[in-house]
Scaffold this motif. Structure first.
Motif, PDB file in Angstrom:
ATOM      1  N   ARG A 141     -40.390  13.336 -18.060  1.00 15.90           N
ATOM      2  CA  ARG A 141     -41.839  13.517 -18.106  1.00 15.90           C
ATOM      3  C   ARG A 141     -42.201  14.450 -19.255  1.00 15.90           C
ATOM      4  N   ASN A 142     -43.317  14.153 -19.903  1.00 23.14           N
ATOM      5  CA  ASN A 142     -43.760  14.910 -21.069  1.00 23.14           C
ATOM      6  C   ASN A 142     -45.282  14.993 -20.986  1.00 23.14           C
ATOM      7  N   PRO A 190     -31.489  21.630 -17.706  1.00 25.29           N
ATOM      8  CA  PRO A 190     -32.607  22.484 -18.130  1.00 25.29           C
ATOM      9  C   PRO A 190     -32.162  23.865 -18.594  1.00 25.29           C
ATOM     10  N   ASP A 216     -38.421  22.538 -14.530  1.00 25.11           N
ATOM     11  CA  ASP A 216     -39.371  22.159 -15.579  1.00 25.11           C
ATOM     12  C   ASP A 216     -39.298  23.160 -16.729  1.00 25.11           C
ATOM     13  N   LEU A 252     -45.769  22.402 -11.000  1.00 24.90           N
ATOM     14  CA  LEU A 252     -44.466  22.726 -11.560  1.00 24.90           C
ATOM     15  C   LEU A 252     -43.392  22.771 -10.484  1.00 24.90           C
ATOM     16  N   ARG A 275     -39.965  17.517 -18.385  1.00 24.14           N
ATOM     17  CA  ARG A 275     -39.019  17.435 -17.264  1.00 24.14           C
ATOM     18  C   ARG A 275     -37.896  16.531 -17.731  1.00 24.14           C
ATOM     19  N   THR A 323     -49.762  18.100 -12.552  1.00 16.76           N
ATOM     20  CA  THR A 323     -49.260  19.271 -13.295  1.00 16.76           C
ATOM     21  C   THR A 323     -48.542  20.305 -12.435  1.00 16.76           C
ATOM     22  N   ARG A 364     -45.508  20.410 -20.633  1.00 17.21           N
ATOM     23  CA  ARG A 364     -44.390  20.435 -19.685  1.00 17.21           C
ATOM     24  C   ARG A 364     -43.446  19.279 -19.985  1.00 17.21           C
TER      25      ARG A 364
END
Length: 487
Positions: free
Chosen positions: A69-70, A168, A123, A119, A161, A117, A159
């Motif tokens: 995800r971006n 991460p 993330d 979190l 993911r 959005t 963000r």
């Protein structure tokens, strides 16, 4: 000094035991300690200049292929106290990618905005808009503590993911290293001086990707070693703070109590001043200086030239000294027109805005210079310029020019405030004695501060070099055991 030496000794002790020697950082920083580790058995060219050769079995790929995800953030509307949501901002991210959540914003978000959005642990949040290359692309990792806030993030952040191809924890080191930050700075498009990133640009950043088992080894290694370095940096920063506190205490004591502790004292009933030597006078600045004025403030750019007469601004004024950093110049004819703000040796200049009241003495290097928006205190035979500069940089004067009648902090230091400053003034000969003492004592403290700052700089360089070496495969950290565990 003792803390500096202890820090150097500690860094030198905290090494990993290598099979073969490879030191990713040398020179002066190496004297503060280095992690020795073997290289990988084989390398190949990555095809990317700023990455260089990587271990033969690693991949080099744009970040977009590793992202699940971006997403951009949201700001919502003003809170109403009913089911409001914490929205994190880029100001809660430090320049080195850490969280500093002290007073987070609370906003009203719709259910869809929260769902888009919210979190979760793992993330990564990037600052995507900033006027500073130091801040553009700074990245924080959402850990368990932050995820527990059930928070979202603002529209000045992006963000990402990651999918299962990149941990991460390792990505956080990569994105906060020069490897990625230089790319962010280069790829960000500038509008009116503000650099901007977006999801597409972030996806274009090229990163080296080791196999997953090695990723965990690298992340654990960096977590362990960077923690040691961070502890040493924190020690040096505490030392700097203590030295600053000591310096201020020495100055305030000397300019209000003098050097002879056996003389009779008198208490004038002023809480922020306390008792002063009985033979000193408490007098307002305007009664003993040669005059007070302010440097040119009206459209000074019309007087500028590429060369000519130096024109000092607030950024050229430090406590007790002037610096030639980012000097601007007036045309000679403009300087002749603006003699009211021309400076002479032993005049004082004080900052009006930013760090109001910060005062320096004009020395030979700036004799005949001009100034912009600074308060000018003209020399006179009644005082030693350096004594008065020390007094104006002391806590007793700061209390006077920082606080108004209702306790509100002033952001501007003006001539009226300066004129009415109350100064404890000893006889001229005693002023000279105090100045000599403060020059020597503060000089020693300043030297220790410089040592600590050099240590901090070397440690930060060491940390950056270690991260760069590990995430690009210049060192093989698989299976390395810290000395304290191997002993």
């Amino acid at each position: 000094m003792l803390l500096c030496l202890r820090a150097t000794a500690l860094v030198g002790r905290n090494r990993c035991r290598p099979e073969a020697g490879y030191q990713p950082h040398s020179g002066d920083a190496g004297k503060a300690g280095s992690v020795s580790a073997p290289a990988y058995p084989g390398y190949r060219e990555s095809g990317v200049d700023w990455i260089g050769a990587v271990p033969a079995h690693w991949n080099v790929t744009p970040l977009k292929g590793l992202i699940e995800r971006n997403d951009g953030g949201v700001w919502g509307s003003d809170p109403d106290g009913v089911k409001d949501t914490v929205v994190l901002r880029s100001t809660e991210q430090t320049v080195d990618g850490r969280w500093r959540i002290e007073d987070p914003a609370v906003r009203k978000l719709t259910a869809d905005e929260i769902e888009a959005t919210l979190l979760i642990e793992g993330d990564l949040l990037l600052t995507k808009s900033s006027g500073s290359s130091l801040h553009i692309g700074k990245t924080t990792l959402v850990d368990r503590r932050v995820a527990a806030l059930r928070c979202c993030y603002s529209n000045f952040m992006q963000r990402i993911r990651l999918n299962s191809s990149l941990l991460p924890e390792l990505a956080w080191y990569v994105l906060n290293s020069d490897l990625a930050r230089i790319q962010f700075d280069f790829l960000s498009n500038s509008t009116t001086g503000l650099a901007n990133l977006n999801g597409t640009i972030i996806g274009r950043v090229i990163v080296p990707v080791p196999p997953l088992d090695e990723q965990r080894d690298i992340a654990d290694f960096l977590g362990r070693e960077c923690s040691k370095i961070d502890t040493l940096i924190a020690e040096q920063e505490r030392l700097v703070a203590l030295l600053d506190e000591k310096r201020q205490a020495v100055i305030s004591q000397a300019v209000t109590r003098g050097l002879n502790h056996d003389v009779p004292m008198k208490d004038l009933g002023i809480e922020w001043l306390g008792a002063i030597p009985a033979h000193w006078e408490l007098t307002r600045l305007k009664h003993f200086v040669g005059g007070l004025t302010v440097g040119v403030v009206v459209t000074p750019t019309k007087y500028y030239a590429d060369d000519g007469v130096p024109a000092l601004r607030s950024l050229n004024v430090r406590e007790m000294r002037l610096v030639d950093e980012n000097l601007v110049f007036f045309r000679p004819d403009a300087h002749a027109e603006l003699q009211k703000s021309a400076l002479r040796i032993d005049d004082l200049v004080a900052v009006r805005t930013g760090k109001p009241g910060t005062t320096a003495v004009v020395g030979p290097d700036f004799d005949g210079a001009n100034c912009i928006d600074l308060i000018i205190i003209r020399k006179s035979s009644a005082f030693s310029s350096r004594f008065l500069a020390y007094a104006m940089n002391s806590e007793t004067c700061r209390v006077q020019y920082e606080l108004g009648a209702e306790g509100a902090i002033h952001t501007h230091f003006n001539v009226e405030t300066a004129s009415n400053l109350k100064i404890a003034l000893p006889p001229r000969a005693e002023q000279n004695e105090i100045t000599e003492y403060l020059d020597q004592t503060c000089g020693e403290l300043d030297s220790l501060r410089e040592e600590a700052e050099r240590a901090i700089s070397l440690l930060r360089e060491r940390r950056a070099a270690l991260i760069s070496a590990a995430v690009t495969g210049k060192i093989d950290v698989r299976g390395l055991v810290p000395l304290e565990e191997a002993a």
